[in-house]
Design a protein around this motif. Structure first.
Motif, PDB file in Angstrom:
ATOM      1  N   GLU A 219       0.828  -1.254   0.090  1.00 51.76           N
ATOM      2  CA  GLU A 219       0.045   0.138  -0.030  1.00 51.76           C
ATOM      3  C   GLU A 219       0.895   1.278   0.084  1.00 51.76           C
ATOM      4  O   GLU A 219       0.544   2.217  -0.717  1.00 51.76           O
TER       5      GLU A 219
ATOM      6  N   ARG B  54       1.711   4.073  -2.950  1.00 50.76           N
ATOM      7  CA  ARG B  54       1.356   5.641  -2.909  1.00 50.76           C
ATOM      8  C   ARG B  54       2.859   6.249  -3.111  1.00 50.76           C
ATOM      9  O   ARG B  54       2.641   7.407  -3.909  1.00 50.76           O
TER      10      ARG B  54
ATOM     11  N   GLN C 277       3.041   6.367  -7.064  1.00 48.97           N
ATOM     12  CA  GLN C 277       2.296   7.631  -7.658  1.00 48.97           C
ATOM     13  C   GLN C 277       2.980   9.027  -7.181  1.00 48.97           C
ATOM     14  O   GLN C 277       3.114   9.690  -8.320  1.00 48.97           O
TER      15      GLN C 277
ATOM     16  N   PRO D 238       3.494  10.857   1.202  1.00 45.96           N
ATOM     17  CA  PRO D 238       2.891   9.640   1.655  1.00 45.96           C
ATOM     18  C   PRO D 238       3.179   9.408   2.988  1.00 45.96           C
ATOM     19  O   PRO D 238       2.290   8.585   3.730  1.00 45.96           O
TER      20      PRO D 238
END
Length: 391
Positions: free
Chosen positions: A26, A30, A33, A166
């Motif tokens: 997860e 992030r 991205q 993030p």
């Protein structure tokens, strides 16, 4: 480059086979991205005011090593959930001691022909850059907590790498101090990599000189955390040796090791904090061992032969270790070089590989290293005496 490939392979394994693979995947998603993003948020008048206030406060405390070190400790005492602030305080203390070492007795006796200013500028530039990048992040977090609003979207406006957004977002949800600390270690070491470590000005004149390579001259191969032993009241040292300073991965690993040493044992951490709170940082090593070091310079210091303190203590004069403010003025720095270091995932693996060091008493190691320095000084003096009749 090879290290980067290996790190990406290790990260892939963590995402597929690691114990916490779901959480890893997860966060990695992030960060993936974020790598390609170029966020430039439009700020409201209120948000602009927050950013300007944070930057102004950062400039105020980024005057010198003493003000930076004190600011880190003050922040940690207000927000102890941010472990990195205490780690930064203790490492910054060591940075100040190393800056003063350049003007101290050992350096003068071993490397009297070395351009001292270059060594100081190297240390000062790294210390200044890290504070200027990290302290605004700490202040923004404090502002978020105080206001009850998540202000992480303002990180790009403060010039912070897209790598950190993030992580701060996740910290606001989970309050995991370990992950945040690892992220800040990674971020700050990458932040200075091109700007200082790989900068030709410092690489040629400092990092790859014989004096720096021996490391013992400046004490740069040791980071120590002083604390008072409960049973005896004596000041002892926790810490470790810093190896391969020129290696980014090695510096990150050392930062994680220091974090483990500092926080793994609560009683040790409390003792180190107690020392830090009770002992004003001056840059002199007399801060922790005033019976061995002194900030007062003796007249004609180098005219007499060296009297070892660590090899043989009896009757020896204390070693001159000056206060930082007495030997170095405040520096007017050139602006921070532009650019975001986070353009690939090669450093991300370090988020998920905790150090497993068991903290031990480092005092004997520090004494042994100091004895080595003294043997070098005595050998140098003996050689000079033997060569004198032939001059």
């Amino acid at each position: 480059m090879f290290d980067g490939i290996v790190n990406r392979v290790r990260l892939g394994w963590k995402m597929v086979c690691g114990r916490d693979r779901r959480q890893v995947a997860e966060l990695v998603s992030r960060l993936n991205q974020a790598v390609g993003s170029d966020a430039s948020p439009k700020l409201s008048a209120e948000e602009k005011a927050i950013v300007e206030r944070i930057l102004a406060k950062t400039r105020e405390h980024n005057r010198n090593n003493l003000t930076r070190t004190e600011a880190y400790l003050a922040f940690y005492r207000d927000r102890p959930e941010v472990h990195w602030a205490l780690l930064a305080h203790m490492v910054s203390r060591n940075g100040g001691w190393s800056m003063s070492d350049v003007k101290g007795e050992w350096f003068a006796r071993i490397a009297e022909k070395v351009e001292q200013t270059r060594f100081f500028e190297f240390l000062e530039r790294a210390n200044w850059l890290i504070f200027g990048d990290a302290y605004p992040q700490l202040l923004l977090y404090a502002e978020s907590v105080t206001s009850g609003r998540n202000l992480c979207h303002l990180l790009p406006a403060l010039g912070v790498s897209r790598f950190m957004s993030p992580v701060w977002e996740l910290f606001m949800q989970t309050h995991d101090p370990s992950l945040l600390t690892h992220a800040l270690i990674i971020n700050e070491q990458n932040f200075i990599e091109a700007r200082v470590v790989q900068n030709a000005k410092y690489a040629e004149k400092v990092l790859f000189t014989p004096e720096f390579q021996t490391q013992s001259i400046l004490g740069l191969n040791q980071v120590v955390f002083p604390y008072r032993e409960e049973e005896t009241g004596a000041i002892r040292l926790a810490g470790t040796v810093v190896a391969q300073f020129a290696s980014l991965d090695a510096r990150i690993a050392t930062g994680k090791k220091l974090y483990r040493i500092l926080f793994h044992k609560p009683a040790l951490c409390e003792a180190i904090v107690a020392f830090a709170v009770a002992t004003k940082h001056t840059g002199s090593r007399a801060d922790y061992w005033p019976n061995v070091f002194t900030p007062t310079q003796r007249d004609n210091l180098l005219d007499a032969g060296y009297q070892p303190c660590f090899i043989e203590r009896t009757g020896a004069a204390r070693i001159y270790s000056p206060r930082l403010s007495a030997v170095w003025p405040d520096v007017s720095h050139a602006p921070v070089e532009a650019g975001d270091w986070f353009h690939d995932m090669s450093s991300v693996i370090h988020l998920f590989t905790p150090d497993t060091t068991e903290p031990t008493d480092f005092t004997a190691d520090y004494v042994a290293a100091s004895q080595t320095v003294e043997h070098v000084i005595l050998a140098k003096e003996k050689l000079a005496a033997l060569a004198k009749p032939f001059r």
